[in-house]
Design a protein around this motif. Structure first.
Motif, PDB file in Angstrom:
ATOM      1  N   GLN A  35     -19.406 -30.896 -36.486  1.00 48.41           N
ATOM      2  CA  GLN A  35     -19.449 -29.515 -36.031  1.00 48.41           C
ATOM      3  C   GLN A  35     -20.122 -28.621 -37.068  1.00 48.41           C
ATOM      4  O   GLN A  35     -20.921 -27.746 -36.722  1.00 48.41           O
ATOM      5  CB  GLN A  35     -18.043 -29.016 -35.728  1.00 48.41           C
ATOM      6  N   LEU A  38     -23.851 -29.379 -36.953  1.00 50.45           N
ATOM      7  CA  LEU A  38     -24.485 -28.757 -35.786  1.00 50.45           C
ATOM      8  C   LEU A  38     -24.620 -27.255 -35.977  1.00 50.45           C
ATOM      9  O   LEU A  38     -25.619 -26.652 -35.584  1.00 50.45           O
ATOM     10  CB  LEU A  38     -23.678 -29.057 -34.515  1.00 50.45           C
ATOM     11  N   LEU A  42     -28.032 -25.126 -35.988  1.00 49.93           N
ATOM     12  CA  LEU A  42     -28.163 -23.957 -35.117  1.00 49.93           C
ATOM     13  C   LEU A  42     -28.559 -22.739 -35.935  1.00 49.93           C
ATOM     14  O   LEU A  42     -29.442 -21.964 -35.542  1.00 49.93           O
ATOM     15  CB  LEU A  42     -26.841 -23.704 -34.382  1.00 49.93           C
ATOM     16  N   THR A  98     -36.184 -28.456 -23.301  1.00 45.76           N
ATOM     17  CA  THR A  98     -35.125 -29.451 -23.109  1.00 45.76           C
ATOM     18  C   THR A  98     -35.475 -30.447 -22.019  1.00 45.76           C
ATOM     19  O   THR A  98     -34.861 -31.516 -21.931  1.00 45.76           O
ATOM     20  CB  THR A  98     -33.802 -28.742 -22.746  1.00 45.76           C
ATOM     21  N   ASN A 257     -29.936 -32.274 -31.886  1.00 39.62           N
ATOM     22  CA  ASN A 257     -29.316 -31.903 -30.625  1.00 39.62           C
ATOM     23  C   ASN A 257     -30.055 -30.723 -29.971  1.00 39.62           C
ATOM     24  O   ASN A 257     -29.498 -29.625 -29.806  1.00 39.62           O
ATOM     25  CB  ASN A 257     -27.846 -31.536 -30.846  1.00 39.62           C
ATOM     26  N   TYR A 259     -30.848 -30.081 -26.947  1.00 39.60           N
ATOM     27  CA  TYR A 259     -30.283 -29.601 -25.688  1.00 39.60           C
ATOM     28  C   TYR A 259     -29.297 -28.458 -25.922  1.00 39.60           C
ATOM     29  O   TYR A 259     -29.118 -27.598 -25.067  1.00 39.60           O
ATOM     30  CB  TYR A 259     -29.570 -30.740 -24.939  1.00 39.60           C
ATOM     31  N   ARG A 260     -28.667 -28.469 -27.069  1.00 47.10           N
ATOM     32  CA  ARG A 260     -27.699 -27.412 -27.395  1.00 47.10           C
ATOM     33  C   ARG A 260     -28.318 -26.342 -28.279  1.00 47.10           C
ATOM     34  O   ARG A 260     -28.203 -25.136 -27.998  1.00 47.10           O
ATOM     35  CB  ARG A 260     -26.490 -28.038 -28.116  1.00 47.10           C
ATOM     36  N   ASN A 261     -28.995 -26.761 -29.351  1.00 51.57           N
ATOM     37  CA  ASN A 261     -29.435 -25.814 -30.364  1.00 51.57           C
ATOM     38  C   ASN A 261     -30.645 -24.981 -29.947  1.00 51.57           C
ATOM     39  O   ASN A 261     -30.776 -23.834 -30.366  1.00 51.57           O
ATOM     40  CB  ASN A 261     -29.749 -26.556 -31.672  1.00 51.57           C
ATOM     41  N   LEU A 264     -29.394 -22.099 -27.491  1.00 53.31           N
ATOM     42  CA  LEU A 264     -28.497 -21.209 -28.217  1.00 53.31           C
ATOM     43  C   LEU A 264     -29.253 -20.380 -29.255  1.00 53.31           C
ATOM     44  O   LEU A 264     -28.988 -19.189 -29.428  1.00 53.31           O
ATOM     45  CB  LEU A 264     -27.386 -22.016 -28.901  1.00 53.31           C
ATOM     46  N   PRO A 416     -31.596 -30.262 -18.526  1.00 51.33           N
ATOM     47  CA  PRO A 416     -30.304 -29.817 -19.070  1.00 51.33           C
ATOM     48  C   PRO A 416     -30.090 -28.321 -18.907  1.00 51.33           C
ATOM     49  O   PRO A 416     -28.974 -27.847 -18.787  1.00 51.33           O
ATOM     50  CB  PRO A 416     -30.397 -30.205 -20.553  1.00 51.33           C
TER      51      PRO A 416
END
Length: 497
Positions: A35, A38, A42, A98, A257, A259-261, A264, A416
């Motif tokens: 975490q 990540l 980010l 993504t 990552n 798809y997330r970062n 965001l 995604p």
């Protein structure tokens, strides 16, 4: 024997419980570490967006927006609207990034949607026009601010400005060629530095507003000049300050990552920049009337002289940090485009090679820096901005159109992130207006030259990419070999093995 067996069994059970207890704690620590990791990635993504967008534009050219609408109210509205448009455009790029997780920004998206020709024309234009001219503009802005304190009361000589800008390009290119981490750390430091001056200006403005400095906001829409032409040109200048909203897509392959970062970073970074830009402009208007702002050569410096005196020297110092940070972010991401184009065979193959020791796309970065220095020699900031803005919005619109097209032609691709179709439609229509507006309102030969240059890429594509003439291959092979030995670079496959 029964007691010994029982004790032995109890000892084994206790040992098993201890091992299970230790193992049960290990995943918790690992998850916390993941975490934290990540979050750091980010944070780096947000710093890349904020650090690349906030450069010299907001500090030296808000008067260009005001000059087109001639009133405080429409000016602030334009700055907020530019932020909304940049956010919508970035959301389109988040779906693309993504869906197609390849570095190179618009290049792989155009390749997937329209094939190699539009992708080649984008790389051709970006590598030789938009990216180097953007790098040159930012470094010229840095040079003007860095040299100004040594020439009080007069403009610095052009020779000094251009030499200093060239030196900045060389240093930034070397830093990013030596180490990816060093370039990233430098970006984070300079982003923190520029956010300090942003905070100082915003807080000063809030304090002045609390003291009742609101006279410049009365009748803020009075005497405004509102037309399609004026609004379009105001958007042009405002969006120049926001340019860089798509930079994270150039390093998608290097994101952890994505798809997330990626989404965001966009959702947090660009609205943050928008809020800062609007508040900074409000701060400017607390101490300057519209006329005074238009007469100022450097708005942030005028603000500093009136509010921060005798510490007004802080403003040009931090503007220097800001422009260097923006230039570093631009170099860090644009070098990846050269690398991807070379990997696809649309540029010299050596441009897709990476350093054996440094694991950086050194040839691509050096090529990019060399072209930027060439732009510095004859060019000035205003001409380069016009040339840049016209060309870049052609491909922004085409890339967002690619998103719409792939909704129907590439339904099998995993998405995604899936944004409402109305968003790319709006961005495409706005980009068409932004491209046509300067041609209609203020036609210049520069726009014709830009279009001809883009189309000339078709000739290059047919001769060197499609037909692949043997004589071109014979010339490029020894050049590639010598550059490979000189720079100690190899194809990516050899490094990964």
């Amino acid at each position: 024997m029964g007691e010994e067996s029982l004790k032995k069994r109890k000892g084994e059970d206790k040992g098993r419980e201890d091992r299970q207890s230790i193992q049960s704690h290990e995943p918790q620590t690992t998850n916390l570490q993941k975490q934290a990791s990540l979050f750091l990635f980010l944070l780096c993504g947000i710093c890349m967006i904020v650090g690349t967008i906030i450069g010299s534009g907001i500090f030296v050219s808000p008067k260009s927006v005001l000059a087109n609408v001639e009133a405080v109210g429409p000016c602030l509205t334009i700055w907020a609207a530019c932020g909304v448009l940049a956010t919508l455009g970035a959301l389109c790029f988040a779906e693309l990034g993504t869906m197609i997780t390849k570095s190179g920004g618009e290049y792989p998206y155009l390749m997937e949607a329209f094939g190699p020709i539009p992708a080649f024309l984008f790389s051709w234009t970006s590598l030789l026009v938009t990216k180097p001219s953007s790098f040159a503009i930012i470094c010229l802005s840095f040079a003007e601010y860095a040299s100004a304190p040594f020439y009080p009361g007069c403009d610095p000589p052009q020779v000094v400005i251009k030499c200093l800008a060239a030196a900045a390009i060389v240093v930034i290119t070397i830093v990013n060629s030596v180490s990816v981490k060093l370039g990233s750390y430098l970006q984070n430091f300079l982003t923190a530095a520029k956010m300090i001056i942003v905070a100082i200006i915003i807080v000063s403005g809030i304090v002045l507003l609390a003291q009742g400095k609101t006279e410049n906001f009365k009748d803020s829409f009075k005497d405004s000049k509102i037309s399609v032409s004026s609004i379009s040109l105001a958007f042009y200048n405002g969006l120049w300050a926001y340019d860089g909203w798509n930079q994270l897509n150039y390093i998608t392959e290097e994101l952890k990552n994505p798809y997330r970062n990626l989404p965001l970073s966009i959702i947090i970074g660009i609205p943050l920049v928008t809020v800062c830009y609007v508040l900074i402009n409000i701060s400017y208007f607390t101490v300057m009337t519209s006329t005074e702002l238009l007469q100022s050569q450097a708005v942030a410096v005028t603000f500093g002289d009136r509010v921060l005196y005798p510490a007004s020297w802080i403003v040009p110092l931090f503007v220097v940090f800001s422009t260097i940070g923006s230039a570093n972010g631009t170099c860090f991401t644009a070098g990846r485009l050269v690398y991807v184009a070379g990997r696809e065979g649309h540029m010299l193959k050596v441009l897709s090679y990476i350093s054996v020791k440094r694991l950086t796309p050194a040839p691509a970065l050096i090529f990019y820096g060399a072209i930027a220095i060439i732009y510095i020699i004859p060019g000035d900031i205003d001409t380069l901005i016009n040339y840049f803005s016209f060309a870049v919005w052609i491909f922004y619109g085409l890339t967002v159109l690619a998103l719409i097209v792939m909704r129907f032609t590439r339904k099998e691709l995993r998405r995604p992130i899936r944004i409402p179709i109305i968003i790319p439609v709006i961005v495409t229509l706005v980009s068409v207006v932004l491209v046509l507006a300067p041609i209609i309102s203020a036609p210049e030969l520069a726009y014709l030259y830009c279009i001809l240059f883009i189309l000339s890429g078709l000739i290059v594509y047919v001769l060197f990419v499609h037909l692949k003439f043997n004589w071109a291959q014979k010339i490029s092979k020894p050049i590639t070999m010598h550059l490979q030995m000189l720079l100690e670079v190899v194809p990516e496959e050899e490094v990964t093995e």
